[in-house]
Write an enzyme that holds these catalytic residues in place. Structure first.
Site, PDB file in Angstrom:
ATOM      1  CG  ASP A 172      39.437 -77.446  12.427  1.00  0.00           C
ATOM      2  OD1 ASP A 172      39.062 -78.331  12.985  1.00  0.00           O
ATOM      3  OD2 ASP A 172      38.355 -76.091  11.676  1.00  0.00           O
ATOM      4  CG  ASP A 211      37.978 -72.423  13.227  1.00  0.00           C
ATOM      5  OD1 ASP A 211      37.238 -72.120  13.628  1.00  0.00           O
ATOM      6  OD2 ASP A 211      38.275 -73.416  13.657  1.00  0.00           O
ATOM      7  CG  ASN A 258      32.791 -74.306  10.956  1.00  0.00           C
ATOM      8  OD1 ASN A 258      33.986 -74.426  10.574  1.00  0.00           O
ATOM      9  ND2 ASN A 258      32.665 -73.277  11.278  1.00  0.00           N
ATOM     10  CE  LYS A 314      33.874 -69.751  11.456  1.00  0.00           C
ATOM     11  NZ  LYS A 314      35.092 -70.590  11.395  1.00  0.00           N
ATOM     12  CB  THR A 369      35.284 -68.315  16.334  1.00  0.00           C
ATOM     13  OG1 THR A 369      34.478 -70.179  16.619  1.00  0.00           O
ATOM     14  CG2 THR A 369      34.187 -67.530  16.514  1.00  0.00           C
ATOM     15  N   GLY A 370      32.938 -69.967  14.442  1.00  0.00           N
ATOM     16  CA  GLY A 370      31.345 -70.371  14.636  1.00  0.00           C
ATOM     17  C   GLY A 370      30.731 -70.397  16.008  1.00  0.00           C
TER      18      GLY A 370
END
Length: 269
Positions: free
Chosen positions: A217, A9, A220, A194, A43-44
């Site tokens: 962390d 992430d 998501n 994810k 990643t978002g």
């Protein structure tokens, strides 16, 4: 060597609090790759806001963006590239309800798509404060189905808006509030997160789940951390993620916690 697939992430994990990669992080990731491991960003963030980190780390692996909705290899064609999208009419419906829910901004995005409509200048990270003419979102300009929609909304109306979207479009999309100070809702294709992207990577590289190490962390990251054989929460992670994780880093993202953990686990010099 027991080859590992390492899923990273970005915000709050690989990046420090200034959204930068430290020299230690870059050196550790490069050492992991040199040792024969595979490192992928999961990643978002949209691809437009993560490719610079991909290049800094010297990656050649596929990258997963928009919380699992886009998988691609930057700078080249990848035959297994995929992108989940949802009906653009959902965006048009929310544009009509902007005033009712006191929506400041709606952004529709995809691999080659960025359009936004804002009623006031927003200070939400990741978005331009001033939109150029060709970034204006309207029923005329949005000609393709988006991969992701981000909505900045007046905080007292956030839950009401989320309930509205889930009631009307819940069969097609998932809605998730951002962590942190901004009152933002993120909308993506139903059931895609994810872990969907991470599983595709594991299958592509033919790496068993138990050889997948994932770092995160925030909420998501929940499914990704649960999927990985070694799901690692940052010391600055949410309590829920720490409860799901197999392990927690000793140091936080501003202290190179991920790099420190990875170097020790993989015994990198």
């Amino acid at each position: 060597m027991n080859q590992k697939l390492i899923a990273l992430d970005l915000d709050g994990t690989t990046l420090n609090n200034e959204a930068k990669l430290s020299q230690k992080t870059i050196a550790t990731i490069r050492a992991a790759i040199k040792a024969g491991h595979i490192v992928s960003i999961v990643t978002g963030r949209p691809n437009r806001l993560s490719q610079n980190y991909y290049d800094q780390l010297g990656l050649t692996s596929p990258m997963i963006n928009f919380n699992g909705s886009l998988g691609h290899v930057p700078h080249k064609h990848w035959q297994y590239e995929y992108q989940y999208t949802f009906d653009r009419n959902i965006v048009f419906d929310l544009l009509k309800h902007q005033q009712e829910f006191n929506i400041y901004m709606i952004a529709a995005e995809g691999k080659h798509l960025f359009l936004a409509h804002q009623t006031t200048s927003t200070q939400v990270g990741f978005f331009p404060t001033v939109l150029t003419h060709d970034q204006q979102l309207s029923p005329t300009t949005l000609t393709q189905n988006p991969t992701s929609m981000t909505i900045a909304v007046d905080r007292p109306l956030q839950k009401k808006l989320q309930a509205y979207i889930e009631t009307h479009f819940g069969n097609d999309v998932d809605v998730a509030p951002w962590g942190g100070p901004n009152s933002v809702l993120e909308i993506g294709t139903k059931g895609v997160q994810k872990a969907v992207g991470l599983e595709r990577l594991a299958n592509y590289y033919q790496i068993d789940r138990q050889n997948v190490i994932a770092f995160g962390d925030e909420h998501n990251d929940n499914e990704m951390i649960a999927y990985a054989g070694q799901g690692v929460a940052m010391s600055n992670a949410t309590d829920k993620l720490k409860a799901i994780a197999d392990d927690v880093t000793a140091l936080n993202n501003d202290q190179d916690g991920m790099a420190d953990y990875l170097a020790k686990t993989l015994k990198l010099a």
